[in-house]
Design an enzyme around this catalytic site. Structure first.
Site, PDB file in Angstrom:
ATOM      1  CE  LYS A  21       2.553   1.622  -1.018  1.00 46.14           C
ATOM      2  NZ  LYS A  21       2.831   0.730  -2.404  1.00 46.14           N
TER       3      LYS A  21
HETATM    4  C1  LIG Z   1       1.436   0.567  -3.287  1.00 47.07           C
HETATM    5  C2  LIG Z   1       0.364   1.719  -3.889  1.00 47.07           C
HETATM    6  C3  LIG Z   1      -0.772   0.843  -4.288  1.00 47.07           C
HETATM    7  C4  LIG Z   1      -1.239  -0.411  -4.499  1.00 47.07           C
HETATM    8  O1  LIG Z   1      -0.890  -1.453  -3.293  1.00 47.07           O
HETATM    9  P1  LIG Z   1      -0.579  -2.930  -3.542  1.00 47.07           P
HETATM   10  O2  LIG Z   1      -0.787  -3.261  -2.035  1.00 47.07           O
HETATM   11  O3  LIG Z   1       0.933  -3.148  -4.114  1.00 47.07           O
HETATM   12  O4  LIG Z   1      -1.631  -3.274  -4.483  1.00 47.07           O
HETATM   13  C5  LIG Z   1      -1.809   1.847  -4.668  1.00 47.07           C
HETATM   14  N1  LIG Z   1      -1.490   3.168  -4.783  1.00 47.07           N
HETATM   15  C6  LIG Z   1      -0.134   3.719  -4.307  1.00 47.07           C
HETATM   16  C7  LIG Z   1      -0.101   5.279  -4.537  1.00 47.07           C
HETATM   17  C8  LIG Z   1       0.822   2.672  -3.894  1.00 47.07           C
HETATM   18  O5  LIG Z   1       1.931   3.361  -3.656  1.00 47.07           O
END
Ligand SMILES: *Cc1c(COP(=O)(O)O)cnc(C)c1O
Length: 401
Positions: A186
């Protein structure tokens, strides 16, 4: 998008402070931590940047979504409306509580279609969970008005769009609660981590307790703390929070780079008349984490995606055939394949999605390509990439005439 591309001495410094103190846990050990409270500092910095009163930092984005729903009292048999184009975390967080994910169509924003949401509301609906996919947002104004009319919770999944805004407000702060992910890929990363933001004191207090086994965090002796309700362990460690603290302070620098790179690609592709771009709802500004566009047909889109890959243009996604982001390939979910028995409510109330008509979403997603905007590209790399993409797409369009 990935903040890890620009790791620096700032992240190292924060982590080293934690290692030097030796306290890797976010709660307690006041005497020996040399004043280092990285999770707390991350929460304060995040709340300020997102212009909200409260932030709770936790172990993942999926955990953040689960905690947010739990904090608003959502439980067994409650229906939560979510888009059919998202990450599997959306239905995982709902199912974790014994609640029922209700999938609905997306539109040319690549996010929830407010009309489809309206049609899906029943007596059991408790929440609407828009997912701001690929750096841009759902029509939050329309969704908020639906929520107000029906007394529903508006929970924004802003995991892929940190830094975007709607009507001048940071994404995640417009609804009742917003969630972020700080996983490794992210824009802001902790390695693994996530956060809930809100202006609602009750939801925040619930999130604070629920994410730490129900601890009420009153007094200085963890062992003597009360447990007003059941919780779970979704805590973040100080090591992870330290990385995130350095990264969140760099968010605005990251966003500026994302926007610059995005605009170079977009301005070049805009010269191709057959290309249209995803719609950003009025009043919104995207985070520029992805550039998403539509081509005239599913056939040519699939071809363009394949040829981009063959030519080393990495990071472009054809979601229509993707295992993790579009309902068509979620066989485990569609067939209710779980290790143990599912809660009775889920098993009985989950719609039979293999019979659902999602042709509206198919029409958009099958013609869409989304390209990840990287932070580490040099300007000449982006310009070269833009020209190469335009050349490939132009060629294929000509050949398919
Ligand atoms: C990455 C993501 C998540 C979940 O995040 P994690 O930290 O990997 O559990 C939830 N929703 C969206 C749209 C994502 O891209």
């Amino acid at each position: 998008m990935p903040g890890f591309e620009l790791f620096s001495d700032k992240e190292r410094q924060e982590v080293n402070e934690v290692l030097d103190s030796g306290v890797l846990m976010r709660y307690g050990f006041d005497g020996i931590r040399n004043g280092h409270w990285k999770a707390l500092a991350l929460e304060k910095t995040l709340a300020e940047r997102m212009e909200v009163r409260y932030a709770q930092v936790v172990s993942s984005g999926t955990a953040a979504l689960t905690i947010a729903l739990a904090s608003a009292g959502i439980g067994a048999g409650d229906e939560v409306i979510m888009p059919n184009f998202t990450f599997v975390a959306s239905f995982e967080s709902i199912l974790a509580l014994g609640a029922v994910p209700i999938l609905v169509d997306i539109d040319d924003t690549l996010t929830l279609d407010p009309q489809a949401v309206q049609k899906a509301i029943t007596k059991r609906t408790k929440a609407i969970m828009p997912v701001h996919m690929c750096g841009s947002m759902a029509d939050l104004k329309a969704l908020k008005s639906i929520c107000q009319n029906h007394g529903l919770l508006l929970l924004e999944d802003a995991c892929q769009a940190i830094g975007g805004t709607f009507e001048g407000k940071p994404l995640g702060s417009y609804g009742d609660m917003g969630c972020f992910s700080f996983d490794y890929v992210k824009t802001v990363t902790c390695g693994e981590g996530g956060a809930i933001i809100t202006n609602n004191e009750e939801y925040y207090t619930n999130a604070d307790h629920y994410s730490d086994h129900g601890h009420d965090h009153v007094g200085k002796d963890r062992g003597a703390e009360g447990h007003p309700f059941l919780g779970y362990n979704f805590r973040i460690s100080e090591l992870h929070a330290a990385v995130g603290l350095a990264q969140i302070r760099r968010l605005d620098d990251f966003l500026a780079i994302q926007k610059k790179n995005y605009l170079i690609l977009r301005e070049t592709l805009e010269n191709i008349p057959e290309i249209t771009f995803r719609r950003v709802p009025q009043g919104g500004e995207e985070s520029y984490a992805f550039l998403s566009f539509f081509l005239p047909s599913a056939k040519i889109t699939k071809e363009v995606h394949a040829v981009l890959g063959e030519n080393g243009i990495d990071g472009c996604f054809y979601w229509f055939d993707n295992n993790w982001h579009y309902y068509r390939k979620w066989e485990h979910f569609l067939h209710k394949t779980s290790l143990g028995k599912l809660p009775k409510e889920v098993f009985e109330q989950l719609p039979n999605y293999s019979k659902s008509d999602f042709s509206q979403s198919d029409g958009w997603i099958s013609r869409n390509i989304s390209c990840l905007i990287k932070l580490g590209w040099s300007e000449s790399e982006v310009r070269h990439r833009a020209l190469k993409m335009a050349e490939i797409i132009g060629d294929l369009l000509k050949r398919n005439q």
